[in-house]
Structures are given as structure tokens and as C-alpha cells.
Design an enzyme around this catalytic site. Structure first.
Site, short mmCIF file in Angstrom:
data_model
loop_
_atom_site.label_atom_id
_atom_site.label_comp_id
_atom_site.label_asym_id
_atom_site.label_seq_id
_atom_site.Cartn_x
_atom_site.Cartn_y
_atom_site.Cartn_z
N GLY A 169 7.61 -10.55 -2.87
CA GLY A 169 8.04 -11.89 -2.49
C GLY A 169 8.90 -12.57 -3.53
O GLY A 169 9.13 -13.78 -3.47
N ASN A 226 4.59 -6.04 7.17
CA ASN A 226 3.40 -6.84 6.87
C ASN A 226 3.79 -8.30 7.02
O ASN A 226 4.46 -8.86 6.16
CB ASN A 226 2.94 -6.53 5.43
CG ASN A 226 1.84 -7.45 4.96
OD1 ASN A 226 1.22 -8.15 5.77
ND2 ASN A 226 1.58 -7.45 3.66
N GLU A 245 2.92 -1.09 -4.70
CA GLU A 245 3.54 -2.41 -4.64
C GLU A 245 3.36 -3.13 -5.97
O GLU A 245 2.32 -3.76 -6.21
CB GLU A 245 2.87 -3.25 -3.54
CG GLU A 245 3.06 -2.70 -2.16
CD GLU A 245 3.02 -3.81 -1.13
OE1 GLU A 245 3.97 -3.93 -0.36
OE2 GLU A 245 2.04 -4.59 -1.13
N SER A 302 9.88 -6.73 -2.10
CA SER A 302 11.27 -7.17 -1.92
C SER A 302 12.18 -6.09 -1.36
O SER A 302 13.35 -5.99 -1.73
CB SER A 302 11.84 -7.73 -3.24
OG SER A 302 11.09 -8.85 -3.65
N GLU A 306 -2.39 -9.35 -2.75
CA GLU A 306 -2.78 -10.74 -2.47
C GLU A 306 -4.28 -10.81 -2.19
O GLU A 306 -4.95 -11.77 -2.58
CB GLU A 306 -1.96 -11.28 -1.29
CG GLU A 306 -0.53 -11.58 -1.71
CD GLU A 306 0.51 -11.44 -0.63
OE1 GLU A 306 0.17 -11.40 0.57
OE2 GLU A 306 1.72 -11.35 -0.98
N HIS A 338 -4.33 -5.00 -0.43
CA HIS A 338 -3.05 -5.63 -0.78
C HIS A 338 -3.28 -6.50 -2.02
O HIS A 338 -4.34 -7.10 -2.18
CB HIS A 338 -2.55 -6.47 0.39
CG HIS A 338 -1.16 -6.98 0.18
ND1 HIS A 338 -0.90 -8.07 -0.62
CD2 HIS A 338 0.04 -6.53 0.63
CE1 HIS A 338 0.42 -8.26 -0.64
NE2 HIS A 338 1.01 -7.34 0.11
N LYS A 352 1.94 -10.84 6.99
CA LYS A 352 1.06 -11.76 6.25
C LYS A 352 0.60 -12.89 7.18
O LYS A 352 0.47 -12.66 8.38
CB LYS A 352 1.77 -12.26 4.99
CG LYS A 352 2.30 -11.09 4.16
CD LYS A 352 2.76 -11.45 2.80
CE LYS A 352 3.28 -10.19 2.11
NZ LYS A 352 3.68 -10.43 0.73
P1 PGA Z 1 7.80 -8.62 0.22
O1 PGA Z 1 6.25 -8.29 0.41
O2 PGA Z 1 8.58 -7.58 0.96
O3 PGA Z 1 7.96 -10.01 0.80
O4 PGA Z 1 8.08 -8.58 -1.24
C1 PGA Z 1 5.81 -6.97 0.39
C2 PGA Z 1 4.32 -6.93 0.59
O5 PGA Z 1 3.61 -7.79 0.09
O6 PGA Z 1 3.80 -6.03 1.29
#
Ligand code: PGA
Length: 253
Positions: A175, A11, A169, A215, A103, A101, A13
């Protein structure tokens, strides 16, 4: 281990223009071998502006990677400024769509019912929705993680007819460099599998891939993938680095 084939999704983003995206996909493909594609289903989900460019690269160079989108709108067409429909994505050979997601839920106010409509739209265009669920740190500390995730799952997959993927998640792991312990992720994946059994029946629950995201990196992937209910990963930050993403995909080696 089940028959579910491992699925690893990058992903990206809101990162990279279409030229950078082409380079990233090419660099990634140089680091992968045929056997990697055989053992793992690989999806890259760039921003909308890069989908067409990557589609062309994958086709021209015969790279058996799949294309994912990070969002979709549920209406087929019309006066929805700024939105993109499922049929538009499917036309570019997009096979997977990330929906819900955290976000999108937190920044853009998406609800379970929105996520559900998006997942249905993806299915209606023959794409596989990747339905994301996950608790916040506050919810985890209050002992509500299982209830929150089960509620999100129920609301998001209601009435889905067709195969979908679930991504667990935990918001606090995204992140932050702080991944969930494989044991905790496995426990939540089991809770999700159980929830799936109740909602869609045992057979479909067995066939549904559950990903972990938050992460994920080349070091922790191995232990995560060793858990029987974790079938793959949704990778954010590390998927932007072709070296790291390739070694995540090659976690077996
Ligand atoms: P990350 O993001 O691996 O940077 O923690 C995962 C995600 O949001 O799908």
C-alpha cells in the site's frame, strides 16, 4: 520457467459493499478473454459480506474466476462471535483463503501458530491456503529479512498436508506505492523455495506457487513475473480498479 501456472489474486481488503463487488467482478470479466483464464489462475478475495453475491455472479455468468476469502477461523463451529469457519467458506465455493496477511499479524496480533491453524483449517475443507510472510522495513534494514521470512514460513506451514501457496509480501511495500525491486523479490522467493525444500521436500517445493505482493501494478508486474521463482501476485490496491487489475492479469500482452 516451471510448470507452475501463474496465479494472480486480488485482495480487496475491507473495501466495497456487495453491490459494488458485483459490479467490480463484472467489469473485470468484460476486460478479460478466454485465453486469460487459460493462462492465469485468477482469484478475487472480497470481504466476507460479498462472497455469496460474487459466487452467484461467477456461476450465473460462467466466469471461470475463483473465489478467495481473506481470513478464516480454525474451529469448526461454536461460540466464537464474529468468526467464520472453513466449512462455511467452502460451502460457497471459496477455493482459496489468505492467511497471515501482515495486516492481520500487525493489527490483530496473529501469530505464526494462529496462521498455521488457519491454514490447516482451510486445507481440511479442501481450500488452498495462501500463507503470507514478509519482513518490516526495520527488519530489512537490520539485515534480518531472510531470517524473519524463514521463521514465519516454518511456523506457518508446519505439518501442512496438502497444497498451499506462499505469498511474499514485504510490509514496507504494501500500500505504499513502493514495490520491491524484482531482483530483491526474486531473491526472497528463492529463499522461500529453499525453505520449502527443507520443510516439505523438493517435489512439493517445486509444485508450490510463490506469489509476490506489495504495490504490484500494471507496469511492474511484467518484470516480477519474469523471475523464475515468482509464480504470481497478490494484489491489493490495484485489484480494486478493474482496468488496472485486468492489465495486471494480462501482463503477457
Ligand atoms: P497493495 O497490497 O497491492 O495495495 O500494496 C498488497 C497486499 O496487501 O496484499
Amino acid at each position: 520457467m516451471s510448470d507452475r501456472r501463474p496465479l494472480i489474486v486480488g485482495n480487496w481488503k475491507m473495501n466495497g459493499n456487495h453491490l459494488e463487488a458485483i459490479q467490480m467482478v463484472q467489469k473485470l470479466s468484460y476486460r478479460l478473454e478466454e485465453t486469460d483464464y487459460e493462462s492465469v489462475e485468477i482469484v478475487v478475495a472480497p470481504p466476507f459480506t460479498s462472497l455469496r453475491s460474487i459466487q452467484i455472479v461467477l456461476e450465473q455468468d460462467r466466469i471461470p474466476m475463483k473465489l478467495g476469502a481473506q481470513n478464516v477461523y480454525w474451529a469448526e463451529k461454536g461460540a466464537y462471535t464474529g468468526e467464520v469457519s472453513a466449512t462455511m467458506l467452502a460451502k460457497m465455493n471459496v477455493t482459496h483463503v489468505i492467511v497471515g496477511h501482515s495486516e492481520r499479524r500487525a493489527i490483530f496480533g496473529e501469530t505464526d501458530s494462529d496462521v498455521n491453524k488457519k491454514a490447516k483449517a482451510a486445507l481440511s475443507a479442501d481450500m488452498t491456503p495462501i500463507v503470507c510472510v514478509g519482513e518490516t522495513l526495520e527488519q530489512r534494514e537490520a539485515g534480518e529479512a531472510e531470517a524473519v521470512v524463514t521463521n514465519q514460513l516454518n511456523g506457518s506451514i508446519k505439518g501442512l498436508e496438502g497444497a498451499f501457496v506462499v505469498a511474499y509480501e514485504p510490509v514496507w511495500a504494501i500500500g505504499t506505492g513502493r514495490n520491491a525491486l524484482p531482483e530483491d523479490a526474486a531473491l526472497m522467493a528463492r529463499v522461500i523455495r529453499e525453505g520449502l525444500r527443507e520443510r516439505v521436500g523438493s517435489d512439493r517445493a517445486e509444485l508450490t506457487s510463490i506469489l509476490y505482493g506489495g504495490s504490484v501494478n500494471p507496469v511492474n508486474i511484467k518484470d516480477l513475473m519474469a523471475k523464475s521463482d515468482i509464480d504470481g501476485a497478490l494484489v491489493g490496491g490495484a485489484s480494486l480498479d478493474p482496468d488496472k487489475f485486468a492489465s495486471i492479469i494480462r501482463y503477457r500482452i
